[in-house]
Design an enzyme around this catalytic site. Sequence first.
Site, PDB file in Angstrom:
ATOM      1  N   LYS A 135       1.954 -34.461  13.066  1.00  0.00           N
ATOM      2  CA  LYS A 135       2.944 -34.218  14.128  1.00  0.00           C
ATOM      3  C   LYS A 135       3.183 -32.717  14.290  1.00  0.00           C
ATOM      4  O   LYS A 135       2.792 -31.918  13.418  1.00  0.00           O
ATOM      5  CB  LYS A 135       4.250 -34.947  13.784  1.00  0.00           C
ATOM      6  CG  LYS A 135       4.895 -34.486  12.482  1.00  0.00           C
ATOM      7  CD  LYS A 135       5.989 -35.452  12.033  1.00  0.00           C
ATOM      8  CE  LYS A 135       6.630 -34.984  10.743  1.00  0.00           C
ATOM      9  NZ  LYS A 135       7.538 -35.986  10.150  1.00  0.00           N
ATOM     10  N   TYR A 144      17.247  -1.728  15.080  1.00  0.00           N
ATOM     11  CA  TYR A 144      18.460  -2.046  15.855  1.00  0.00           C
ATOM     12  C   TYR A 144      19.685  -2.090  14.962  1.00  0.00           C
ATOM     13  O   TYR A 144      19.642  -2.650  13.857  1.00  0.00           O
ATOM     14  CB  TYR A 144      18.329  -3.415  16.516  1.00  0.00           C
ATOM     15  CG  TYR A 144      17.433  -3.461  17.728  1.00  0.00           C
ATOM     16  CD1 TYR A 144      17.711  -2.688  18.864  1.00  0.00           C
ATOM     17  CD2 TYR A 144      16.327  -4.304  17.748  1.00  0.00           C
ATOM     18  CE1 TYR A 144      16.893  -2.756  19.978  1.00  0.00           C
ATOM     19  CE2 TYR A 144      15.512  -4.384  18.868  1.00  0.00           C
ATOM     20  CZ  TYR A 144      15.795  -3.600  19.978  1.00  0.00           C
ATOM     21  OH  TYR A 144      14.989  -3.686  21.064  1.00  0.00           O
TER      22      TYR A 144
END
Length: 345
Positions: free
Chosen positions: A33, A242
């Site tokens: 999956k 940042y």
Amino acid sequence: MATGKLTIDLDALVQNWRTLADHTTGEAAAVVKADGYGLGIARVARALARAGVRRFFVAVAEEGATLRQTLGPGPEINVMSGHMPGDTDMIGDLDLTPMINSYDQLLRHLESLPGAQFGIQLDTGMNRLGMEAAEWSALRDIAVAQNPTLIMSHLACSDEPDHPMNRQQLDQFHAMTEGLQLPRSLAATGGILLGEDYHFDITRPGIGLYGGRPFEAAAPVVRLDLPVIQTRDLEPGETVGYGNTWTATEPTRVATVSGGYADGIHRILTNRGQFHFGATPCPILGRVSMDLIGIDVTHLGTDPAELTLIGEHQPIDNVADTAQTIGYEILTSLGARYDRRYSGG
Ligand SMILES: *Cc1c(COP(=O)(O)O)cnc(C)c1O
């Protein structure tokens, strides 16, 4: 080229399946999956089919349709979400086997595709998918008369061998399937490791194939190397990234690698995760950005061309621990931008 390089070792994948299959008293299937746990369902499933896997499990019918187109006729493709509205054509045309979860799904399946294969999923306590005891006892005779291919359930705590839930679910599965002459399946990777009582006729390993816990003996399947774009020197007091979340306290050499949270490198690794240069750890400095990460290479004495996030010195579960998640999430987050290279298979 500035993209990271994701190397997927299909021989290791096959070796992991063989080890788990040798451990299984019955037949070992394979769970593919979520695009083969993020590693590419086509390459993963073809390698496993060549190694002898005859039964695959996917989460939804769309994944089953892709898988059937990849593998062609023959292998059984079991769909764990069962038969949902809109799935009928895919199930019928591509010969998928839905694991029926409820009365509504059973009715939909028998009415829209009479005679088509199906399996049954039972809930033994996880309260996620499958019929509960009362619903099952009402439907059992009708369902069994249609010859389901498989009766399955799923364990909630199989990664904790001593958890009392394991034995409780095992007992409940026995109680709900007693007297039926049908193939049964209860164990995923964790269940296989719990021992033969949990194996029944078919096991459903997923994460163990891809090299993750709780299969500690797994061969590593994934390696992730990111190229260094630039390297620079910082003086004490300078900051990285940042928000200025990291400040140099001594002269520091910082490498900027190409890769970031858009590639599935979790932002929580900011100022806490590490890469490796060979066997030497190199800490992440400052915030993980969308496409870039700063890394301390001061101690290396050389400027590396690339740095490794996932590899022999830091397998997926170690990255997962630092990111406060699990190997499954690390794998299924791996981004679409990487240059994916498959070896073996
Ligand atoms: C995902 C899943 C599996 C595979 O589990 P792993 O822990 O990855 O081995 C098996 N069965 C069901 C129902 C699942 O949802």
